[in-house]
Design a protein around this motif. Sequence first.
Motif, PDB file in Angstrom:
ATOM      1  N   UNK A 176      -6.906  14.813   1.591  1.00  0.00           N
ATOM      2  CA  UNK A 176      -7.936  15.440   1.534  1.00  0.00           C
ATOM      3  C   UNK A 176      -8.225  15.919  -0.132  1.00  0.00           C
ATOM      4  N   UNK A 177      -9.318  16.033  -0.459  1.00  0.00           N
ATOM      5  CA  UNK A 177      -9.812  16.277  -1.826  1.00  0.00           C
ATOM      6  C   UNK A 177     -10.649  17.493  -1.828  1.00  0.00           C
ATOM      7  N   UNK A 178     -10.195  18.194  -2.905  1.00  0.00           N
ATOM      8  CA  UNK A 178     -11.110  19.270  -3.191  1.00  0.00           C
ATOM      9  C   UNK A 178     -12.365  18.920  -4.126  1.00  0.00           C
TER      10      UNK A 178
ATOM     11  N   UNK B   4      -4.574  16.289  -1.685  1.00  0.00           N
ATOM     12  CA  UNK B   4      -3.395  16.848  -0.957  1.00  0.00           C
ATOM     13  C   UNK B   4      -3.180  15.945   0.136  1.00  0.00           C
ATOM     14  N   UNK B   5      -1.900  15.628   0.767  1.00  0.00           N
ATOM     15  CA  UNK B   5      -2.058  14.954   1.913  1.00  0.00           C
ATOM     16  C   UNK B   5      -1.562  15.798   2.794  1.00  0.00           C
ATOM     17  N   UNK B   6      -1.998  15.781   4.175  1.00  0.00           N
ATOM     18  CA  UNK B   6      -1.617  16.449   5.144  1.00  0.00           C
ATOM     19  C   UNK B   6      -1.575  15.639   6.355  1.00  0.00           C
ATOM     20  N   UNK B   7      -0.187  15.531   6.928  1.00  0.00           N
ATOM     21  CA  UNK B   7      -0.121  14.450   8.016  1.00  0.00           C
ATOM     22  C   UNK B   7      -0.687  13.125   7.703  1.00  0.00           C
ATOM     23  N   UNK B   8      -0.508  12.564   6.684  1.00  0.00           N
ATOM     24  CA  UNK B   8      -1.007  11.312   6.218  1.00  0.00           C
ATOM     25  C   UNK B   8      -2.494  11.055   5.957  1.00  0.00           C
TER      26      UNK B   8
ATOM     27  N   UNK C 274       1.401  17.789  -2.379  1.00  0.00           N
ATOM     28  CA  UNK C 274       0.257  17.938  -3.364  1.00  0.00           C
ATOM     29  C   UNK C 274       0.268  16.719  -4.236  1.00  0.00           C
ATOM     30  N   UNK C 275      -0.972  16.384  -4.887  1.00  0.00           N
ATOM     31  CA  UNK C 275      -1.116  15.366  -5.651  1.00  0.00           C
ATOM     32  C   UNK C 275      -0.085  15.203  -6.683  1.00  0.00           C
ATOM     33  N   UNK C 276       0.306  16.322  -7.270  1.00  0.00           N
ATOM     34  CA  UNK C 276       1.274  16.258  -8.632  1.00  0.00           C
ATOM     35  C   UNK C 276       2.567  15.962  -7.961  1.00  0.00           C
ATOM     36  N   UNK C 277       3.005  15.910  -6.986  1.00  0.00           N
ATOM     37  CA  UNK C 277       4.170  15.663  -6.193  1.00  0.00           C
ATOM     38  C   UNK C 277       4.365  14.196  -5.764  1.00  0.00           C
ATOM     39  N   UNK C 278       3.164  13.549  -5.494  1.00  0.00           N
ATOM     40  CA  UNK C 278       3.292  12.275  -4.872  1.00  0.00           C
ATOM     41  C   UNK C 278       3.494  11.052  -5.988  1.00  0.00           C
ATOM     42  N   UNK C 279       4.460  10.396  -5.954  1.00  0.00           N
ATOM     43  CA  UNK C 279       4.808   9.509  -6.633  1.00  0.00           C
ATOM     44  C   UNK C 279       4.325   8.031  -6.286  1.00  0.00           C
ATOM     45  N   UNK C 280       3.700   7.377  -7.114  1.00  0.00           N
ATOM     46  CA  UNK C 280       2.887   5.973  -6.716  1.00  0.00           C
ATOM     47  C   UNK C 280       3.896   5.081  -7.249  1.00  0.00           C
TER      48      UNK C 280
ATOM     49  N   UNK D  38     -11.429  26.143  -7.215  1.00  0.00           N
ATOM     50  CA  UNK D  38     -10.365  26.130  -6.400  1.00  0.00           C
ATOM     51  C   UNK D  38     -10.513  26.404  -4.985  1.00  0.00           C
ATOM     52  N   UNK D  39      -9.751  25.995  -4.045  1.00  0.00           N
ATOM     53  CA  UNK D  39      -9.897  26.027  -2.579  1.00  0.00           C
ATOM     54  C   UNK D  39      -8.597  26.897  -2.264  1.00  0.00           C
TER      55      UNK D  39
END
Length: 128
Positions: A20-22, A13-17, A40-46, A27-28
């Motif tokens: 963070x990796x679990x 996930x990205x929090x304020x830039x 969330x990673x699944x919402x990030x478009x590279x 699950x965390x």
Amino acid sequence: MSLKFRIPAGEKIIVNGAVLTNTGNKAMHFSLENDAAIMRERDILLPDAVETPLQNVYMFVQLMYIEPDNHANHYKSFQDAAQVAFLSTTDVTVRGLIFEIVGLVGEKNYYSALKLLRKNMNSDQTDA
């Protein structure tokens, strides 16, 4: 009121830039107690996954959201991408969506713009 998250093992996930990796094998769970830009990673478009004009718009809104320090550069790129997306279609619904996204970005409501784009990217009807 806090925002509660469940992050599966291995997900980022990205929090304020910050990324963070679990790293655990479970699950965390965590709560976000104040305002923060989170994706969330699944919402990030590279960039290499962009295939349509609306996805390009999404990518630049995403960058303004998670990298506010580079807002000026990302905003200019967003404007260019929105113009290309608008001109690439004659579909009135898609053009209306682009106007709505531009308005949300003007209000700096990036989260709502991303949510609206994500909802509509599956039915992307622009001619790219």
